[in-house]
Every structure is written in structure tokens, then in C-alpha cells.
Design a protein around this motif. Structure first.
Motif, PDB file in Angstrom:
ATOM      1  N   ALA A   1      24.154  59.176  74.464  1.00 42.22           N
ATOM      2  CA  ALA A   1      23.868  58.599  73.150  1.00 42.22           C
ATOM      3  C   ALA A   1      25.020  58.763  72.168  1.00 42.22           C
ATOM      4  CB  ALA A   1      22.602  59.227  72.567  1.00 42.22           C
ATOM      5  N   ILE A   2      25.794  59.851  72.295  1.00 46.45           N
ATOM      6  CA  ILE A   2      26.812  60.128  71.270  1.00 46.45           C
ATOM      7  C   ILE A   2      28.252  59.972  71.739  1.00 46.45           C
ATOM      8  CG2 ILE A   2      25.248  61.719  70.077  1.00 46.45           C
ATOM      9  CD1 ILE A   2      27.165  63.990  71.051  1.00 46.45           C
ATOM     10  N   VAL A   3      28.475  59.732  73.012  1.00 44.63           N
ATOM     11  CA  VAL A   3      29.846  59.749  73.530  1.00 44.63           C
ATOM     12  C   VAL A   3      30.757  58.764  72.814  1.00 44.63           C
ATOM     13  CG1 VAL A   3      29.506  58.131  75.438  1.00 44.63           C
ATOM     14  CG2 VAL A   3      31.232  59.939  75.621  1.00 44.63           C
ATOM     15  N   LYS A   4      30.256  57.620  72.399  1.00 50.27           N
ATOM     16  CA  LYS A   4      31.102  56.665  71.694  1.00 50.27           C
ATOM     17  C   LYS A   4      31.435  57.136  70.282  1.00 50.27           C
ATOM     18  CE  LYS A   4      29.803  52.559  74.231  1.00 50.27           C
ATOM     19  NZ  LYS A   4      29.163  51.249  74.193  1.00 50.27           N
TER      20      LYS A   4
ATOM     21  N   ALA B   1      33.079  66.544  76.755  1.00 52.47           N
ATOM     22  CA  ALA B   1      33.502  67.616  77.653  1.00 52.47           C
ATOM     23  C   ALA B   1      33.196  68.970  77.014  1.00 52.47           C
ATOM     24  CB  ALA B   1      34.984  67.491  77.976  1.00 52.47           C
ATOM     25  N   THR B   2      33.423  69.069  75.712  1.00 52.11           N
ATOM     26  CA  THR B   2      32.965  70.209  74.922  1.00 52.11           C
ATOM     27  C   THR B   2      31.931  69.649  73.964  1.00 52.11           C
ATOM     28  OG1 THR B   2      35.113  71.271  75.082  1.00 52.11           O
ATOM     29  CG2 THR B   2      33.647  72.031  73.335  1.00 52.11           C
ATOM     30  N   ARG B   3      30.690  70.003  74.203  1.00 58.34           N
ATOM     31  CA  ARG B   3      29.600  69.431  73.406  1.00 58.34           C
ATOM     32  C   ARG B   3      29.628  69.985  71.988  1.00 58.34           C
ATOM     33  NH1 ARG B   3      26.360  70.127  78.745  1.00 58.34           N
ATOM     34  NH2 ARG B   3      26.394  67.973  79.485  1.00 58.34           N
ATOM     35  N   PRO B   4      29.454  69.099  71.009  1.00 56.35           N
ATOM     36  CA  PRO B   4      29.480  69.568  69.618  1.00 56.35           C
ATOM     37  C   PRO B   4      28.237  70.381  69.272  1.00 56.35           C
ATOM     38  CG  PRO B   4      28.936  67.230  69.707  1.00 56.35           C
ATOM     39  CD  PRO B   4      29.269  67.650  71.109  1.00 56.35           C
ATOM     40  N   ALA B   5      28.443  71.460  68.530  1.00 53.89           N
ATOM     41  CA  ALA B   5      27.313  72.254  68.044  1.00 53.89           C
ATOM     42  C   ALA B   5      26.710  71.517  66.854  1.00 53.89           C
ATOM     43  CB  ALA B   5      27.783  73.641  67.632  1.00 53.89           C
ATOM     44  N   ASN B   6      25.419  71.216  66.947  1.00 47.73           N
ATOM     45  CA  ASN B   6      24.757  70.465  65.888  1.00 47.73           C
ATOM     46  C   ASN B   6      23.269  70.775  65.949  1.00 47.73           C
ATOM     47  OD1 ASN B   6      23.150  67.805  65.211  1.00 47.73           O
ATOM     48  ND2 ASN B   6      25.053  67.716  64.032  1.00 47.73           N
TER      49      ASN B   6
ATOM     50  N   ALA C   1      13.599  57.835  71.320  1.00 46.23           N
ATOM     51  CA  ALA C   1      13.753  56.686  70.416  1.00 46.23           C
ATOM     52  C   ALA C   1      14.904  56.924  69.434  1.00 46.23           C
ATOM     53  CB  ALA C   1      12.455  56.421  69.666  1.00 46.23           C
ATOM     54  N   TRP C   2      14.957  58.123  68.861  1.00 48.06           N
ATOM     55  CA  TRP C   2      16.038  58.433  67.913  1.00 48.06           C
ATOM     56  C   TRP C   2      17.401  58.370  68.594  1.00 48.06           C
ATOM     57  CZ3 TRP C   2      13.555  63.226  65.145  1.00 48.06           C
ATOM     58  CH2 TRP C   2      12.729  62.777  64.106  1.00 48.06           C
ATOM     59  N   LEU C   3      17.493  58.905  69.809  1.00 49.55           N
ATOM     60  CA  LEU C   3      18.772  58.885  70.520  1.00 49.55           C
ATOM     61  C   LEU C   3      19.190  57.463  70.884  1.00 49.55           C
ATOM     62  CD1 LEU C   3      18.303  62.103  72.642  1.00 49.55           C
ATOM     63  CD2 LEU C   3      19.977  61.751  70.799  1.00 49.55           C
ATOM     64  N   GLU C   4      18.229  56.600  71.167  1.00 50.33           N
ATOM     65  CA  GLU C   4      18.551  55.189  71.410  1.00 50.33           C
ATOM     66  C   GLU C   4      19.093  54.545  70.132  1.00 50.33           C
ATOM     67  OE1 GLU C   4      18.819  53.049  74.009  1.00 50.33           O
ATOM     68  OE2 GLU C   4      18.610  54.869  75.198  1.00 50.33           O
ATOM     69  N   GLU C   5      18.520  54.916  68.993  1.00 53.73           N
ATOM     70  CA  GLU C   5      19.018  54.395  67.713  1.00 53.73           C
ATOM     71  C   GLU C   5      20.423  54.907  67.419  1.00 53.73           C
ATOM     72  OE1 GLU C   5      16.335  54.546  64.320  1.00 53.73           O
ATOM     73  OE2 GLU C   5      14.640  54.674  65.711  1.00 53.73           O
ATOM     74  N   VAL C   6      20.694  56.165  67.755  1.00 52.01           N
ATOM     75  CA  VAL C   6      22.039  56.716  67.583  1.00 52.01           C
ATOM     76  C   VAL C   6      23.013  55.930  68.451  1.00 52.01           C
ATOM     77  CG1 VAL C   6      23.507  58.724  68.068  1.00 52.01           C
ATOM     78  CG2 VAL C   6      21.311  59.043  66.903  1.00 52.01           C
ATOM     79  N   LYS C   7      22.632  55.706  69.688  1.00 49.77           N
ATOM     80  CA  LYS C   7      23.491  54.968  70.620  1.00 49.77           C
ATOM     81  C   LYS C   7      23.761  53.555  70.112  1.00 49.77           C
ATOM     82  CE  LYS C   7      23.851  54.064  75.561  1.00 49.77           C
ATOM     83  NZ  LYS C   7      23.168  54.248  76.857  1.00 49.77           N
ATOM     84  N   ALA C   8      22.738  52.916  69.530  1.00 54.37           N
ATOM     85  CA  ALA C   8      22.870  51.552  69.013  1.00 54.37           C
ATOM     86  C   ALA C   8      23.633  51.512  67.683  1.00 54.37           C
ATOM     87  CB  ALA C   8      21.496  50.924  68.850  1.00 54.37           C
TER      88      ALA C   8
END
Length: 151
Positions: free
Chosen positions: A59-62, A68-73, A109-116
Motif C-alpha cells: 500500500a505504501i511502497v510508491k 526495505a527498512t519499514r518506517p515507524a508509524n 479498506a483504508w490501505l486500499e485508499e492509501v494505495k489509490a
């Protein structure tokens, strides 16, 4: 990618905080039903978290260009826990509570919205510092690709 307690959006302790340690042990007591959690059963929690990490990564890679190092959030941690808690409770055909199902479906659903691109992850730093020390913002063009004219 295998689960790493140092490169994850959520940890086993985060999932236990949502479900309680007892519920996690109860849900995972599948291999040797004895009321305790064994290392192989703990690996099921880690597998559920890593499965959730993969969904978040996609969902967030773009936005961050590399996971590779996942962001702390905190928001991403909570979504990871939403997904992993449901996954843990439904291992082997178990049932999840309606609350866990709602959290799971809402997280997806939220992650799909983030991806979109229609939802922003609160607190996520999407700026990536390049080796030269400058912040990336916008598309990168290869040396042989068309580039828009500068005005």
C-alpha cells in the motif's frame, strides 16, 4: 521476507496488547493442545504479522520508494495489528469476534485508499533523502527518457 522484530510495523507484544496474551495462547494452541504457547505456535503470530507487513508494504511502497527498512508509524502499526489480530484468531478455521472482523475490513479498506492516493497516512514522512543529500519529490527520469521542457 521473514519476520524481523526490528523491521516490522507491529510486534508480537502489539498483537498481544490487542488480544491479550491469554487469547493469543488460546488461538494458537493448535499443534500441541496443552494450554501453553510453544515456539512453533509463536511462529504463527510472527507469520501473521509478516503477512500484514506485506499488505502494508504494497500500500505504501510508491509513497516511500522502499520498504526495505519499514518506517515507524503509529497509524501503520495499528493497521498491522488490526490485520494480524484477525489473522491470528482465524488460524485453523477459528472464529474472530465481530469487532476484530470490522477492524480487519476497515484496515484493508483504508490501505486500499492509501494505495489509490485518496487517503494520507498520518505522520508518514514520504520524503526520501537521496545519497546526494537532496529530497526526492516527483518522478525520476532515466537518462534516455523523454523529459518535460523546463521553462
Amino acid at each position: 521476507m521473514a519476520y524481523s522484530s526490528t523491521n516490522t510495523y507491529a510486534t508480537v507484544a502489539d498483537v498481544e496488547a490487542r488480544l491479550t496474551g491469554y487469547s493469543v495462547t488460546w488461538a494458537l494452541d493448535r499443534i500441541t493442545v496443552n494450554g501453553t504457547r510453544e515456539a512453533s505456535e509463536l511462529a504463527m503470530v510472527e507469520a501473521g504479522i509478516e503477512w500484514s507487513n506485506g499488505i502494508i508494504d504494497a500500500a505504501i511502497v510508491k509513497l516511500v520508494n522502499s520498504v526495505a527498512t519499514r518506517p515507524a508509524n503509529d497509524w501503520l502499526r495499528d493497521r498491522c495489528v488490526d490485520l494480524a489480530a484477525y489473522r491470528v484468531m482465524t488460524i485453523g478455521g477459528g472464529d474472530a469476534t465481530p469487532v476484530l472482523l470490522d477492524d480487519y475490513e476497515r484496515a484493508l479498506a483504508w490501505l486500499e485508499e492509501v494505495k489509490a492516493g485518496s487517503l494520507t497516512v498520518p505522520g508518514l514522512d514520504v520524503g526520501v533523502i537521496l545519497q546526494g543529500g537532496r529530497r526526492m519529490s516527483g518522478p525520476i527520469y532515466g537518462s534516455m527518457q523523454w523529459r518535460p521542457e523546463r521553462r
